[in-house]
Write a protein that holds these residues in place. Structure first.
Motif, PDB file in Angstrom:
ATOM      1  N   LYS A 162       0.830  -1.209   0.000  1.00 39.74           N
ATOM      2  CA  LYS A 162       0.000   0.000   0.000  1.00 39.74           C
ATOM      3  C   LYS A 162       0.867   1.263   0.000  1.00 39.74           C
ATOM      4  CE  LYS A 162      -4.146  -1.990   2.029  1.00 39.74           C
ATOM      5  NZ  LYS A 162      -5.113  -1.674   0.983  1.00 39.74           N
ATOM      6  N   SER A 163       1.990   1.199   0.687  1.00 41.05           N
ATOM      7  CA  SER A 163       2.930   2.337   0.691  1.00 41.05           C
ATOM      8  C   SER A 163       3.481   2.587  -0.702  1.00 41.05           C
ATOM      9  CB  SER A 163       4.079   2.070   1.660  1.00 41.05           C
ATOM     10  OG  SER A 163       3.605   1.929   2.972  1.00 41.05           O
ATOM     11  N   MET A 164       3.763   1.522  -1.416  1.00 37.11           N
ATOM     12  CA  MET A 164       4.247   1.663  -2.787  1.00 37.11           C
ATOM     13  C   MET A 164       3.165   2.283  -3.674  1.00 37.11           C
ATOM     14  SD  MET A 164       7.386   0.723  -3.027  1.00 37.11           S
ATOM     15  CE  MET A 164       7.663   0.288  -4.736  1.00 37.11           C
ATOM     16  N   GLU A 165       1.931   1.915  -3.431  1.00 42.55           N
ATOM     17  CA  GLU A 165       0.814   2.486  -4.184  1.00 42.55           C
ATOM     18  C   GLU A 165       0.710   3.999  -3.926  1.00 42.55           C
ATOM     19  OE1 GLU A 165      -4.002   1.788  -4.563  1.00 42.55           O
ATOM     20  OE2 GLU A 165      -2.790   0.264  -3.556  1.00 42.55           O
ATOM     21  N   VAL A 166       0.917   4.394  -2.670  1.00 46.95           N
ATOM     22  CA  VAL A 166       0.877   5.819  -2.333  1.00 46.95           C
ATOM     23  C   VAL A 166       1.980   6.577  -3.056  1.00 46.95           C
ATOM     24  CG1 VAL A 166       1.299   7.476  -0.461  1.00 46.95           C
ATOM     25  CG2 VAL A 166      -0.329   5.634  -0.131  1.00 46.95           C
ATOM     26  N   VAL A 167       3.158   5.988  -3.167  1.00 44.65           N
ATOM     27  CA  VAL A 167       4.267   6.637  -3.882  1.00 44.65           C
ATOM     28  C   VAL A 167       3.864   6.883  -5.337  1.00 44.65           C
ATOM     29  CG1 VAL A 167       6.654   6.399  -4.707  1.00 44.65           C
ATOM     30  CG2 VAL A 167       6.068   5.700  -2.365  1.00 44.65           C
ATOM     31  N   THR A 168       3.304   5.891  -5.975  1.00 47.15           N
ATOM     32  CA  THR A 168       2.887   6.025  -7.372  1.00 47.15           C
ATOM     33  C   THR A 168       1.830   7.121  -7.521  1.00 47.15           C
ATOM     34  OG1 THR A 168       3.346   3.681  -7.746  1.00 47.15           O
ATOM     35  CG2 THR A 168       1.945   4.781  -9.368  1.00 47.15           C
ATOM     36  N   LEU A 169       0.832   7.095  -6.654  1.00 50.30           N
ATOM     37  CA  LEU A 169      -0.223   8.122  -6.698  1.00 50.30           C
ATOM     38  C   LEU A 169       0.355   9.507  -6.425  1.00 50.30           C
ATOM     39  CD1 LEU A 169      -3.020   6.231  -4.719  1.00 50.30           C
ATOM     40  CD2 LEU A 169      -3.043   6.790  -7.161  1.00 50.30           C
ATOM     41  N   THR A 170       1.298   9.577  -5.509  1.00 54.15           N
ATOM     42  CA  THR A 170       1.932  10.853  -5.158  1.00 54.15           C
ATOM     43  C   THR A 170       2.650  11.450  -6.359  1.00 54.15           C
ATOM     44  OG1 THR A 170       2.168  10.280  -2.825  1.00 54.15           O
ATOM     45  CG2 THR A 170       3.722  11.909  -3.704  1.00 54.15           C
ATOM     46  N   TYR A 171       3.451  10.661  -7.031  1.00 55.91           N
ATOM     47  CA  TYR A 171       4.189  11.167  -8.187  1.00 55.91           C
ATOM     48  C   TYR A 171       3.239  11.661  -9.273  1.00 55.91           C
ATOM     49  CZ  TYR A 171       9.022  10.260  -6.901  1.00 55.91           C
ATOM     50  OH  TYR A 171      10.267  10.319  -6.322  1.00 55.91           O
ATOM     51  N   LYS A 172       2.141  10.938  -9.471  1.00 58.24           N
ATOM     52  CA  LYS A 172       1.163  11.361 -10.480  1.00 58.24           C
ATOM     53  C   LYS A 172       0.501  12.678 -10.083  1.00 58.24           C
ATOM     54  CE  LYS A 172       0.099   6.742 -12.188  1.00 58.24           C
ATOM     55  NZ  LYS A 172      -0.882   5.646 -12.228  1.00 58.24           N
ATOM     56  N   LEU A 173       0.126  12.794  -8.814  1.00 55.18           N
ATOM     57  CA  LEU A 173      -0.554  13.993  -8.339  1.00 55.18           C
ATOM     58  C   LEU A 173       0.361  15.214  -8.356  1.00 55.18           C
ATOM     59  CD1 LEU A 173      -3.165  15.149  -7.143  1.00 55.18           C
ATOM     60  CD2 LEU A 173      -2.355  14.444  -4.892  1.00 55.18           C
ATOM     61  N   LEU A 174       1.620  15.013  -8.059  1.00 56.85           N
ATOM     62  CA  LEU A 174       2.555  16.139  -7.980  1.00 56.85           C
ATOM     63  C   LEU A 174       2.870  16.758  -9.335  1.00 56.85           C
ATOM     64  CD1 LEU A 174       5.005  14.883  -5.225  1.00 56.85           C
ATOM     65  CD2 LEU A 174       3.282  16.692  -5.032  1.00 56.85           C
ATOM     66  N   LYS A 175       2.523  16.098 -10.406  1.00 58.35           N
ATOM     67  CA  LYS A 175       2.750  16.655 -11.746  1.00 58.35           C
ATOM     68  C   LYS A 175       1.977  17.958 -11.955  1.00 58.35           C
ATOM     69  CE  LYS A 175       4.031  12.430 -14.059  1.00 58.35           C
ATOM     70  NZ  LYS A 175       3.703  11.403 -15.043  1.00 58.35           N
ATOM     71  N   GLN A 176       0.907  18.147 -11.176  1.00 54.86           N
ATOM     72  CA  GLN A 176       0.116  19.372 -11.337  1.00 54.86           C
ATOM     73  C   GLN A 176       0.556  20.491 -10.398  1.00 54.86           C
ATOM     74  OE1 GLN A 176      -3.637  17.435 -10.581  1.00 54.86           O
ATOM     75  NE2 GLN A 176      -3.930  18.622  -8.729  1.00 54.86           N
ATOM     76  N   PHE A 177       1.544  20.241  -9.543  1.00 54.83           N
ATOM     77  CA  PHE A 177       2.072  21.305  -8.682  1.00 54.83           C
ATOM     78  C   PHE A 177       2.826  22.305  -9.556  1.00 54.83           C
ATOM     79  CE2 PHE A 177       2.230  20.269  -3.947  1.00 54.83           C
ATOM     80  CZ  PHE A 177       1.099  19.476  -3.990  1.00 54.83           C
ATOM     81  N   PRO A 178       2.902  23.542  -9.121  1.00 53.54           N
ATOM     82  CA  PRO A 178       3.615  24.555  -9.916  1.00 53.54           C
ATOM     83  C   PRO A 178       5.079  24.187 -10.147  1.00 53.54           C
ATOM     84  CG  PRO A 178       2.449  25.576  -8.068  1.00 53.54           C
ATOM     85  CD  PRO A 178       2.363  24.099  -7.874  1.00 53.54           C
ATOM     86  N   GLU A 179       5.570  24.531 -11.298  1.00 54.52           N
ATOM     87  CA  GLU A 179       6.959  24.238 -11.664  1.00 54.52           C
ATOM     88  C   GLU A 179       7.938  24.856 -10.671  1.00 54.52           C
ATOM     89  OE1 GLU A 179      10.097  22.552 -13.673  1.00 54.52           O
ATOM     90  OE2 GLU A 179       7.967  22.171 -14.033  1.00 54.52           O
ATOM     91  N   ASP A 180       7.616  26.019 -10.143  1.00 54.99           N
ATOM     92  CA  ASP A 180       8.546  26.671  -9.214  1.00 54.99           C
ATOM     93  C   ASP A 180       8.609  25.972  -7.848  1.00 54.99           C
ATOM     94  OD1 ASP A 180       6.033  27.517  -8.390  1.00 54.99           O
ATOM     95  OD2 ASP A 180       6.673  29.568  -7.975  1.00 54.99           O
ATOM     96  N   GLU A 181       7.772  24.948  -7.649  1.00 51.15           N
ATOM     97  CA  GLU A 181       7.834  24.140  -6.422  1.00 51.15           C
ATOM     98  C   GLU A 181       8.643  22.862  -6.626  1.00 51.15           C
ATOM     99  OE1 GLU A 181       6.987  24.452  -3.258  1.00 51.15           O
ATOM    100  OE2 GLU A 181       6.369  26.505  -3.661  1.00 51.15           O
ATOM    101  N   LYS A 182       9.208  22.709  -7.808  1.00 52.74           N
ATOM    102  CA  LYS A 182       9.944  21.488  -8.155  1.00 52.74           C
ATOM    103  C   LYS A 182      11.013  21.142  -7.121  1.00 52.74           C
ATOM    104  CE  LYS A 182      12.470  19.471 -12.027  1.00 52.74           C
ATOM    105  NZ  LYS A 182      12.945  19.680 -13.386  1.00 52.74           N
TER     106      LYS A 182
END
Length: 117
Positions: A12-32
């Motif tokens: 389940k932790s691995m699943e959260v990592v995958t979901l996290t990376y997908k969700l973070l794609k919409q964060f502003p570029e200046d937060e990279k």
């Protein structure tokens, strides 16, 4: 149990990592290199510490790494809340990660308590 990969909490932790990376794609570029990077590190730390602790020869070490994993989970939850406060994401987008992270939290607590006995 043959491997840490068999642990549902690790899966389940691995699943959260995958979901996290997908969700973070919409964060502003200046937060990279800011919040985005920090959330990635804390999310990756959760399954990583479960695996590392599992590989230790001592129960005490395993519990210590599970506690570190739980701390990283709390850190990730907090950082996502900051992302919501800053309007980078909304409650609905974070729903699946929130549900899974609470599940992982309960599983880690249970495993830690079981190993302490």
């Amino acid at each position: 149990m043959k491997s840490y990969r068999d642990l549902i909490v690790w899966q389940k932790s691995m699943e959260v990592v995958t979901l996290t990376y997908k969700l973070l794609k919409q964060f502003p570029e200046d937060e990279k290199f800011g919040l985005t990077s920090q959330i990635k590190r804390s999310s990756v730390s959760v399954p990583s510490n479960i695996a590392e602790g599992y590989g230790r020869n001592y129960r005490k070490d395993y519990v210590r790494f599970l506690n570190i994993s739980r701390g990283s989970l709390y850190e990730m939850q907090t950082q996502f809340q900051i992302g919501m406060n800053l309007k980078f994401i909304n409650e609905n987008e974070l729903k699946e990660i929130k549900v899974l992270s609470v599940e992982i939290e309960k599983m880690l607590n249970s495993l830690i308590n079981k190993l302490k006995d």
